[in-house]
Design a protein around this motif. Sequence first.
Motif, PDB file in Angstrom:
ATOM      1  N   SER A 134     -30.068 -19.714  50.893  1.00 49.25           N
ATOM      2  CA  SER A 134     -31.013 -18.669  50.496  1.00 49.25           C
ATOM      3  C   SER A 134     -31.621 -19.014  49.148  1.00 49.25           C
ATOM      4  CB  SER A 134     -30.347 -17.304  50.403  1.00 49.25           C
ATOM      5  OG  SER A 134     -31.320 -16.306  50.100  1.00 49.25           O
ATOM      6  N   ALA A 178     -33.593 -13.961  57.056  1.00 48.79           N
ATOM      7  CA  ALA A 178     -34.621 -13.162  56.375  1.00 48.79           C
ATOM      8  C   ALA A 178     -35.727 -14.085  55.874  1.00 48.79           C
ATOM      9  CB  ALA A 178     -34.019 -12.384  55.208  1.00 48.79           C
ATOM     10  N   MET A 179     -36.972 -13.586  55.920  1.00 45.96           N
ATOM     11  CA  MET A 179     -38.111 -14.294  55.359  1.00 45.96           C
ATOM     12  C   MET A 179     -38.375 -13.779  53.948  1.00 45.96           C
ATOM     13  SD  MET A 179     -38.971 -16.398  57.753  1.00 45.96           S
ATOM     14  CE  MET A 179     -40.591 -16.990  57.206  1.00 45.96           C
ATOM     15  N   SER A 180     -38.960 -14.635  53.123  1.00 44.44           N
ATOM     16  CA  SER A 180     -39.240 -14.254  51.744  1.00 44.44           C
ATOM     17  C   SER A 180     -40.324 -13.177  51.691  1.00 44.44           C
ATOM     18  CB  SER A 180     -39.693 -15.475  50.947  1.00 44.44           C
ATOM     19  OG  SER A 180     -40.158 -15.084  49.677  1.00 44.44           O
ATOM     20  N   PRO A 181     -40.092 -12.109  50.931  1.00 48.10           N
ATOM     21  CA  PRO A 181     -41.144 -11.091  50.781  1.00 48.10           C
ATOM     22  C   PRO A 181     -42.207 -11.479  49.761  1.00 48.10           C
ATOM     23  CG  PRO A 181     -39.185 -10.450  49.569  1.00 48.10           C
ATOM     24  CD  PRO A 181     -38.846 -11.728  50.270  1.00 48.10           C
ATOM     25  N   SER A 182     -41.939 -12.522  48.975  1.00 46.11           N
ATOM     26  CA  SER A 182     -42.858 -12.870  47.890  1.00 46.11           C
ATOM     27  C   SER A 182     -43.680 -14.129  48.144  1.00 46.11           C
ATOM     28  CB  SER A 182     -42.074 -13.048  46.579  1.00 46.11           C
ATOM     29  OG  SER A 182     -41.072 -14.034  46.724  1.00 46.11           O
ATOM     30  N   SER A 236     -45.439 -16.398  51.297  1.00 45.52           N
ATOM     31  CA  SER A 236     -45.810 -16.383  52.707  1.00 45.52           C
ATOM     32  C   SER A 236     -45.162 -17.544  53.467  1.00 45.52           C
ATOM     33  CB  SER A 236     -47.331 -16.465  52.836  1.00 45.52           C
ATOM     34  OG  SER A 236     -47.728 -16.512  54.181  1.00 45.52           O
ATOM     35  N   ASP A 237     -44.608 -17.240  54.635  1.00 43.81           N
ATOM     36  CA  ASP A 237     -44.053 -18.220  55.570  1.00 43.81           C
ATOM     37  C   ASP A 237     -42.831 -18.970  55.031  1.00 43.81           C
ATOM     38  OD1 ASP A 237     -46.035 -17.642  57.474  1.00 43.81           O
ATOM     39  OD2 ASP A 237     -47.428 -19.039  56.522  1.00 43.81           O
ATOM     40  N   GLU A 262     -36.278 -17.156  53.544  1.00 48.28           N
ATOM     41  CA  GLU A 262     -35.467 -16.806  52.372  1.00 48.28           C
ATOM     42  C   GLU A 262     -33.997 -17.138  52.612  1.00 48.28           C
ATOM     43  OE1 GLU A 262     -33.689 -12.809  51.309  1.00 48.28           O
ATOM     44  OE2 GLU A 262     -35.539 -12.775  50.101  1.00 48.28           O
TER      45      GLU A 262
END
Length: 486
Positions: free
Chosen positions: A367, A334-338, A340-341, A344
């Motif tokens: 994570s 998963a990538m961080s929603p908070s 950018s780039d 997570e």
Amino acid sequence: MNTEIRNLLPIALWNKFADLNAVPRASKKEEQVRQFIINFGKSLGLETFSDTVGNVIIRKLATAGMEDRKMITLQSHLDMVHQKNANTDFDFDTQGIEMFVEENWVKANGTTLGADNGIGVATIMALLESNTIPHPALEALFTIDEETGMTGAMGLEANVLKGDILLNLDTEEDDEIDIGCAGGVDVTAERSYNPKPVPRGILAYEVLVKGLRGGHSGMDIHKGLGNANKIMNRMLYHGTENHNVYISEIDGGGLRNAIPRESFAKIVVDKAHKQDFEKNFDELATTIKSELLVQEPQLSITLSTCKVPESVMGLGVQEKFLKAVYAAHNGVYAMSPSMSDLVETSNNIARISARNGSLKIGCLTRSSVNSAKIDLAHALKSVFELAGFEVSFSGDYPGWKPNPDSLILEVLKEQYEILFKEKPKVVACHAGLECGILGQNYPDMDMISFGPTIHGAHSPDETVSVASVQKYWRFVLEILKNTPKK
């Protein structure tokens, strides 16, 4: 080879790096390097001691006119990842790293370089030794075993450190200031099996996956690099599905924090399947190499005949094992929603071994969100348990929550802009830094992390930029000069 390193600028830093790299310093084998640092501190007449777990602390008084500034704790880890190319003859327990300079980069001869975190250690040593650099009161914290468990940081007790601000010198892009990192947990799956006699009328083969770039299982996990364990599993899975391949042994990958570069397997195949098996093997190998051509241009997947082994894995256990590894997640989850780039959550299937009735799989799950880390760890646990493995979690360590209001962050941002005429990138990283762990016992300490540009950490391709080290050294000196007042 190391002579040319000693002539690089800044000379004080590079000479300390060369001295350090002459000392073996594998994780969990830090006795020699610990004594090296203790002797160094005592030779300077500085307060030098070791804590209960083996971390080394050295303190130095402020230079004239800097006594009213906050005390700085400079922190780096003593251990390094030991990885070498298969054709490199090198003993990490007895030999110093062989270094050379190539086109403004310092590299090692077929092994990891140890710039992670040796440049940080060398920086601190140069500052402690200097009689001309202005600085506030300094406290050097040299931790042990960062790379394979962070046990040094975890074992550091409260009230040992006296610093107000901690500068962690362990990141790898010189235009970044790090204010947060991922936590991690080791996931280990183990099971036994009863080796079976080798069937009659078979041929034996050795399968070798090599030539992958490898790299840091946190910082490089988003690059789509090949994982030797997953590639080997794919080859064996399809061989089993189509040609009744039996596995005798597997030896793939190494340390949990390194993306696996190589995997070896010994298998047997019915002689009647020889032609079709070899043809299908070559076709699948070509397909995989084509898929990874951009990321892994040196990938090699080879098949060669060998002596028939004494035993193999039973087909029932083998099927469950191969399907479990196939299903187990590897790479970015998963990538961080908070931010950018920022990755997570991720997993690295780092180590697979199968031999003489014992199967073992080692993963490192990371994570920046603790609940997501544990969730992915349980997803892996479920997959492996369905295949008959016993699964354990160990080495769990926390992430480091960003503090956008950090006072030392403002100092670093301001000095970076003054020096380099551009804004730095303020980031969090997907690697495991010790700041999160240290912050548990030192919640009021203002922490930041930065460093020079290092590529390929945790692999024999590790290299550090000479120009970047010069830039970073200037930055360190300005930070010390502009340390906030008490």
